[in-house]
Design a protein around this motif. Sequence first.
Motif, PDB file in Angstrom:
ATOM      1  N   UNK A 131      -7.445 -17.930   6.935  1.00  0.00           N
ATOM      2  CA  UNK A 131      -7.099 -18.798   5.812  1.00  0.00           C
ATOM      3  C   UNK A 131      -5.670 -19.295   5.880  1.00  0.00           C
ATOM      4  N   UNK A 132      -4.839 -18.655   6.710  1.00  0.00           N
ATOM      5  CA  UNK A 132      -3.414 -18.960   6.758  1.00  0.00           C
ATOM      6  C   UNK A 132      -2.581 -17.974   5.976  1.00  0.00           C
ATOM      7  N   UNK A 133      -3.223 -17.042   5.263  1.00  0.00           N
ATOM      8  CA  UNK A 133      -2.496 -15.973   4.591  1.00  0.00           C
ATOM      9  C   UNK A 133      -2.200 -14.859   5.591  1.00  0.00           C
ATOM     10  N   UNK A 134      -1.347 -13.920   5.187  1.00  0.00           N
ATOM     11  CA  UNK A 134      -0.895 -12.863   6.083  1.00  0.00           C
ATOM     12  C   UNK A 134      -1.242 -11.508   5.470  1.00  0.00           C
ATOM     13  N   UNK A 135      -1.794 -10.619   6.287  1.00  0.00           N
ATOM     14  CA  UNK A 135      -2.057  -9.252   5.864  1.00  0.00           C
ATOM     15  C   UNK A 135      -0.957  -8.361   6.432  1.00  0.00           C
ATOM     16  N   UNK A 136      -0.246  -7.659   5.540  1.00  0.00           N
ATOM     17  CA  UNK A 136       0.800  -6.715   5.940  1.00  0.00           C
ATOM     18  C   UNK A 136       0.195  -5.321   5.811  1.00  0.00           C
ATOM     19  N   UNK A 137       0.155  -4.581   6.906  1.00  0.00           N
ATOM     20  CA  UNK A 137      -0.675  -3.371   6.961  1.00  0.00           C
ATOM     21  C   UNK A 137       0.007  -2.323   7.831  1.00  0.00           C
ATOM     22  N   UNK A 138      -0.330  -1.034   7.617  1.00  0.00           N
ATOM     23  CA  UNK A 138       0.213   0.107   8.363  1.00  0.00           C
ATOM     24  C   UNK A 138       1.665   0.385   7.960  1.00  0.00           C
ATOM     25  N   UNK A 139       2.209   1.462   8.493  1.00  0.00           N
ATOM     26  CA  UNK A 139       3.623   1.735   8.322  1.00  0.00           C
ATOM     27  C   UNK A 139       3.943   2.862   7.347  1.00  0.00           C
ATOM     28  N   UNK A 140       5.247   3.009   7.091  1.00  0.00           N
ATOM     29  CA  UNK A 140       5.763   4.104   6.276  1.00  0.00           C
ATOM     30  C   UNK A 140       6.763   3.594   5.252  1.00  0.00           C
ATOM     31  N   UNK A 141       6.974   4.383   4.205  1.00  0.00           N
ATOM     32  CA  UNK A 141       7.928   4.026   3.169  1.00  0.00           C
ATOM     33  C   UNK A 141       9.317   4.570   3.422  1.00  0.00           C
ATOM     34  N   UNK A 142       9.416   5.563   4.327  1.00  0.00           N
ATOM     35  CA  UNK A 142      10.714   6.139   4.662  1.00  0.00           C
ATOM     36  C   UNK A 142      10.788   6.405   6.160  1.00  0.00           C
ATOM     37  N   UNK A 143      12.001   6.355   6.696  1.00  0.00           N
ATOM     38  CA  UNK A 143      12.206   6.707   8.088  1.00  0.00           C
ATOM     39  C   UNK A 143      12.259   5.513   9.003  1.00  0.00           C
ATOM     40  N   UNK A 144      11.803   5.730  10.217  1.00  0.00           N
ATOM     41  CA  UNK A 144      11.970   4.746  11.275  1.00  0.00           C
ATOM     42  C   UNK A 144      10.947   5.007  12.365  1.00  0.00           C
ATOM     43  N   UNK A 145      10.864   4.109  13.341  1.00  0.00           N
ATOM     44  CA  UNK A 145      10.024   4.350  14.505  1.00  0.00           C
ATOM     45  C   UNK A 145      10.635   5.462  15.355  1.00  0.00           C
TER      46      UNK A 145
END
Length: 557
Positions: free
Chosen positions: A341-355
């Motif tokens: 549709x042209x929209x973007x899904x933001x998914x996965x990840x964490x609320x704190x920290x880093x890779x």
Amino acid sequence: MDTKSLSLLLLAIFTSLIVSEIEAQSYSGKWKLLKKSIGISAMHMQLLPNDKIIIFDRTNFGPSNLSLPQGKCIAITQNTNIDCFAHSVEFDPLNRNVRPLTILTDTWCSSGALSSDGVLVQSGGYRLGERVVRTFKPCESCDWEEDPTGLIVPRWYASNQVLPNGKIIIVGGRYEFNYEFVPKVSHSDQTLFQLPFLRETRYSPLIPNNLYPFLHLSPDGNLFVFANDRAILLDYVNHRVVRSYPVMPGGISRNYPSTGSSVLLPIVLQNNNVSARTIPDAEVLICGGTLPDSNQKADKGVYVSASKSCGRIVITSPSAKWEMEEMPLKRVMGDMIMLPTGDVLIINGAGKGTAGWNAAREPVLNPVLYRTNFPNTDSDSDRFEIMSPSPIPRLYHSTAHLLSDGRVIVGGSNPNSNYNFTAIYPTELSLEAFSPPYLSSDTPRPTITEIKPGLDLSYRQIFSVGFELNADERKLGNIYVTMLAPSFTTHSFAMNQRLLVLGMENNVNDIEEIGAGKYVVGVNAPATAALAPAGYYQLFVVHEGVPSRAKWVHLSK
């Protein structure tokens, strides 16, 4: 009870409380477990034109949960060590079958792209794999082929982008402030080109915050390169930087290991009545990340909150500047997947920290839908919508990819230095599918019935797309046609992801109805390879925000 066991118990209780609180609310979108275990963890992922997915992790994780077929084993060091386990698979979403594949050298934190003829070209990795170029052809019995001298320098944490001339540019990597091209078919391809921008944007030698730079091909043919908190436009033909963009506000690092994500927003094309020299606007969206020293603090057990901030910038504008906004949830290591549709899904990840190894906490279980064309308000509530949560944390080394049926496949998560199923966040071998709200909409879903004169398209070609809607629904709503390049996804960046809204010969009032619920629309193929490099694309018809299943088309000169 020892300290480690108590910590694990407390973390499990905390996660359970979060999930319970989330599930008590009502959200859109649905999750489905596709496969409890594919035998490996999905660190890297690429969808092929046969709708099968190539997945791989790294060869030095230790034994995976999947053996190579027929007792096959490979040497994994220059000594006598052998490995009889698969570290790559071909997954078929249709029947959920898994076929083990053979990788000879380490693919850890590598990069890739789909060539114009549909072959996966995969580059770099670790140690014996750091200069290797691997290829995978989509066929029933094909396996990986490797060129051990395919790269000039080691490429570990580099990024790839397909170019208008069909070559693939490979930019950066740990301790590499340069770029090169593959395949190496001419003398100039053997040359290494320096890019001081990569050295200038490095936070420190141990914590670069500019690895896996975000690459996006601009409609003018130049390359947008973002690293850490700023970007340039690179003329890779004449090997010069043609412009520098403003620093992204906020003091947040966006690249590995302070990993955010980036996407090129839809490029809206006109019909062939517009000059081929007219360059459409191109806008980049970057979301998430964390403070530059987050990785250092995580090593000491201090997990810094991730950023909520996003920035949009029209990279083709002479006066380009960042338009900042905020996500409803903090997120580091999120994936940004372009929907039909042209929209973007933001998914996965964490609320704190880093890779990094065991460097993040507070998994972000809810995807967020970003509505690209909604206005930016003070609250950002219109653009962002929180979706239904997954029960499975997806942290470091997670991936996601759009499928042709409109779902998003999600896999991976291994923040451990090997396969570890008893860690705080254990190695995850499963695959899930997330169905965006459009798949449960009451709006009729179109079905593509034909593409004439065929699935092989050329630049500036006018072609017709036939589609059907539910015969009971005679009122035709807003129709548009999109074309999406499949991406190579790893480390929160979907390389080569590109969606075009195609120019239509007629407006919606002139779409021809050829029968009850049957329609034909005239569509214009992109005018240049700078708009859409030659190769395979998923073509969708979108009706009132509900996409059809994709048809694969091939674009060439």
